[in-house]
Design a protein around this motif. Structure first.
Motif, PDB file in Angstrom:
ATOM      1  N   ALA A  51       0.816  -1.205   0.000  1.00  0.00           N
ATOM      2  CA  ALA A  51       0.000   0.000   0.000  1.00  0.00           C
ATOM      3  C   ALA A  51       0.852   1.260   0.000  1.00  0.00           C
ATOM      4  CB  ALA A  51      -0.915   0.003   1.216  1.00  0.00           C
ATOM      5  N   LYS A  52       0.309   2.286  -0.645  1.00  0.00           N
ATOM      6  CA  LYS A  52       0.877   3.634  -0.564  1.00  0.00           C
ATOM      7  C   LYS A  52       0.120   4.343   0.543  1.00  0.00           C
ATOM      8  CE  LYS A  52       2.252   3.846  -5.340  1.00  0.00           C
ATOM      9  NZ  LYS A  52       2.152   4.544  -6.615  1.00  0.00           N
ATOM     10  N   VAL A  53       0.868   4.865   1.511  1.00  0.00           N
ATOM     11  CA  VAL A  53       0.269   5.402   2.734  1.00  0.00           C
ATOM     12  C   VAL A  53       0.714   6.851   2.937  1.00  0.00           C
ATOM     13  CG1 VAL A  53      -0.007   5.051   5.208  1.00  0.00           C
ATOM     14  CG2 VAL A  53       0.357   3.071   3.714  1.00  0.00           C
ATOM     15  N   PHE A  54      -0.237   7.784   2.907  1.00  0.00           N
ATOM     16  CA  PHE A  54       0.011   9.207   3.127  1.00  0.00           C
ATOM     17  C   PHE A  54      -0.126   9.481   4.612  1.00  0.00           C
ATOM     18  CE2 PHE A  54      -1.167  13.606   3.565  1.00  0.00           C
ATOM     19  CZ  PHE A  54      -0.526  14.280   2.541  1.00  0.00           C
ATOM     20  N   LEU A  55       0.853  10.187   5.194  1.00  0.00           N
ATOM     21  CA  LEU A  55       0.795  10.515   6.619  1.00  0.00           C
ATOM     22  C   LEU A  55       0.505  12.000   6.788  1.00  0.00           C
ATOM     23  CD1 LEU A  55       3.122   8.065   6.413  1.00  0.00           C
ATOM     24  CD2 LEU A  55       2.799   8.326   8.855  1.00  0.00           C
ATOM     25  N   HIS A  77       5.395  -1.386   3.057  1.00  0.00           N
ATOM     26  CA  HIS A  77       4.511  -0.370   2.476  1.00  0.00           C
ATOM     27  C   HIS A  77       5.325   0.842   2.027  1.00  0.00           C
ATOM     28  CE1 HIS A  77       1.157  -2.758   3.740  1.00  0.00           C
ATOM     29  NE2 HIS A  77       1.615  -2.762   4.977  1.00  0.00           N
ATOM     30  N   GLU A  78       4.692   1.719   1.238  1.00  0.00           N
ATOM     31  CA  GLU A  78       5.331   2.939   0.755  1.00  0.00           C
ATOM     32  C   GLU A  78       4.718   4.141   1.447  1.00  0.00           C
ATOM     33  OE1 GLU A  78       5.497   3.576  -3.486  1.00  0.00           O
ATOM     34  OE2 GLU A  78       5.664   1.420  -3.820  1.00  0.00           O
ATOM     35  N   PRO A  79       5.347   4.649   2.495  1.00  0.00           N
ATOM     36  CA  PRO A  79       4.807   5.835   3.155  1.00  0.00           C
ATOM     37  C   PRO A  79       5.108   7.109   2.364  1.00  0.00           C
ATOM     38  CG  PRO A  79       6.684   4.975   4.372  1.00  0.00           C
ATOM     39  CD  PRO A  79       6.468   4.061   3.211  1.00  0.00           C
ATOM     40  N   TRP A  80       4.165   8.050   2.398  1.00  0.00           N
ATOM     41  CA  TRP A  80       4.340   9.376   1.796  1.00  0.00           C
ATOM     42  C   TRP A  80       4.411  10.361   2.949  1.00  0.00           C
ATOM     43  CZ3 TRP A  80       3.145  14.381   1.483  1.00  0.00           C
ATOM     44  CH2 TRP A  80       3.371  15.069   0.293  1.00  0.00           C
ATOM     45  N   ILE A  81       5.579  10.976   3.118  1.00  0.00           N
ATOM     46  CA  ILE A  81       5.771  11.974   4.173  1.00  0.00           C
ATOM     47  C   ILE A  81       6.393  13.200   3.520  1.00  0.00           C
ATOM     48  CG2 ILE A  81       7.945  10.912   4.881  1.00  0.00           C
ATOM     49  CD1 ILE A  81       7.340  11.908   7.745  1.00  0.00           C
ATOM     50  N   GLU A  97      -1.599  17.512  -2.685  1.00  0.00           N
ATOM     51  CA  GLU A  97      -2.749  17.045  -3.478  1.00  0.00           C
ATOM     52  C   GLU A  97      -2.362  15.828  -4.311  1.00  0.00           C
ATOM     53  OE1 GLU A  97      -5.705  18.646  -6.983  1.00  0.00           O
ATOM     54  OE2 GLU A  97      -4.793  20.101  -5.632  1.00  0.00           O
ATOM     55  N   ARG A  98      -1.193  15.872  -4.947  1.00  0.00           N
ATOM     56  CA  ARG A  98      -0.715  14.739  -5.746  1.00  0.00           C
ATOM     57  C   ARG A  98      -0.508  13.515  -4.857  1.00  0.00           C
ATOM     58  NH1 ARG A  98       2.740  17.416  -7.916  1.00  0.00           N
ATOM     59  NH2 ARG A  98       4.583  16.893  -6.705  1.00  0.00           N
ATOM     60  N   GLY A  99       0.056  13.734  -3.654  1.00  0.00           N
ATOM     61  CA  GLY A  99       0.243  12.626  -2.723  1.00  0.00           C
ATOM     62  C   GLY A  99      -1.076  11.994  -2.324  1.00  0.00           C
ATOM     63  N   ILE A 179      -4.440  -2.321   7.312  1.00  0.00           N
ATOM     64  CA  ILE A 179      -3.976  -1.982   5.960  1.00  0.00           C
ATOM     65  C   ILE A 179      -3.955  -3.228   5.089  1.00  0.00           C
ATOM     66  CG2 ILE A 179      -1.955  -1.264   4.610  1.00  0.00           C
ATOM     67  CD1 ILE A 179      -1.374   0.778   6.862  1.00  0.00           C
ATOM     68  N   GLU A 180      -3.389  -4.292   5.606  1.00  0.00           N
ATOM     69  CA  GLU A 180      -3.292  -5.513   4.813  1.00  0.00           C
ATOM     70  C   GLU A 180      -4.659  -6.169   4.617  1.00  0.00           C
ATOM     71  OE1 GLU A 180       0.048  -7.728   6.404  1.00  0.00           O
ATOM     72  OE2 GLU A 180       1.358  -6.010   6.012  1.00  0.00           O
ATOM     73  N   GLY A 181      -5.556  -6.052   5.608  1.00  0.00           N
ATOM     74  CA  GLY A 181      -6.903  -6.575   5.453  1.00  0.00           C
ATOM     75  C   GLY A 181      -7.692  -5.812   4.390  1.00  0.00           C
ATOM     76  N   TYR A 182      -7.625  -4.505   4.410  1.00  0.00           N
ATOM     77  CA  TYR A 182      -8.319  -3.700   3.404  1.00  0.00           C
ATOM     78  C   TYR A 182      -7.716  -3.951   2.017  1.00  0.00           C
ATOM     79  CZ  TYR A 182     -10.731  -0.840   6.902  1.00  0.00           C
ATOM     80  OH  TYR A 182     -11.531  -0.389   7.921  1.00  0.00           O
ATOM     81  N   THR A 183      -6.399  -4.070   1.947  1.00  0.00           N
ATOM     82  CA  THR A 183      -5.737  -4.304   0.667  1.00  0.00           C
ATOM     83  C   THR A 183      -6.153  -5.652   0.084  1.00  0.00           C
ATOM     84  OG1 THR A 183      -3.877  -2.948   1.381  1.00  0.00           O
ATOM     85  CG2 THR A 183      -3.484  -4.401  -0.475  1.00  0.00           C
ATOM     86  N   ALA A 184      -6.281  -6.666   0.921  1.00  0.00           N
ATOM     87  CA  ALA A 184      -6.685  -7.979   0.446  1.00  0.00           C
ATOM     88  C   ALA A 184      -8.116  -7.967  -0.091  1.00  0.00           C
ATOM     89  CB  ALA A 184      -6.579  -9.004   1.586  1.00  0.00           C
TER      90      ALA A 184
END
Length: 190
Positions: A51-55, A77-81, A97-99, A179-184
């Motif tokens: 997952a790509k995760v925005f913080l 996962h790929e965090p966006w900070i 906005e792009r994130g 996160i992994e449950g929603y992704t599945a």
């Protein structure tokens, strides 16, 4: 045993645990070896990021947020900070906005400072509205201290990452399971 003198993770043996350690702590590059946390994850370590995760967070909460970023990365996962994604000279609102547009999850890191922050409120407003348009992004509230979530997300279950390291570990395990449950559950892309 691993080279740093700690336990070998289940992930290293083919299982699903991944070592997670706080920023600046660990066994490499001249760092002092210290406590490691073991976050249980059902996903094999060699799979691509889930997952790509925005913080979304207040600037004063950056040390706690970096710890979350480290745990997310350790789990694949790929965090966006902001400090790692926004380039010098780039439009901050445009980058945010792009994130938000390219993320699967928005972690809203709640503290007194975050609730008072105009940026966090703005990110939350944008991220809360996006799921209704795209049906893809989930907002996951995380409490960094004892605060009431804003009304717009007060109905959502949140996770606490305070007051100590044990609470952080339990909270991160719950967050990663979510996160992994929603992704599945997500439909495969076309």
């Amino acid at each position: 045993m691993d080279a740093g003198g700690g336990r070998e993770s289940e992930a290293a043996r083919g299982g699903g645990s991944r070592p997670v350690r706080p920023r600046g702590v660990g066994g490499g590059d001249g760092e002092r070896a210290s406590t490691r946390w073991w976050i249980q994850s059902p996903r094999p370590c060699d799979t691509p990021p889930v997952a790509k995760v925005f913080l979304s967070h207040a600037h004063v909460d950056k040390p706690a947020v970096r710890r979350i970023v480290d745990a997310l990365r350790e789990a694949g996962h790929e965090p966006w900070i902001d400090e790692q994604e926004i380039l010098v000279g780039e439009s901050i609102p445009g980058a945010i906005e792009r994130g938000l547009e390219t993320t699967d999850f928005v972690l809203v890191c709640l503290s007194r400072a975050a609730i008072a922050s105009g940026w966090v409120r703005s990110e939350l407003d944008g991220s809360v509205m996006k799921p209704f348009r795209s049906k893809m992004t989930r907002v996951l509230p995380i409490r960094l201290e004892d605060v009431a979530p804003p009304t717009i997300i007060a109905h959502a279950k949140y996770v606490d990452l305070f007051p100590d390291d044990d609470a952080f570990q339990r909270g991160m395990e719950a967050l990663l399971r979510s996160i992994e449950g929603y992704t599945a559950r997500a439909p495969a892309p076309p």
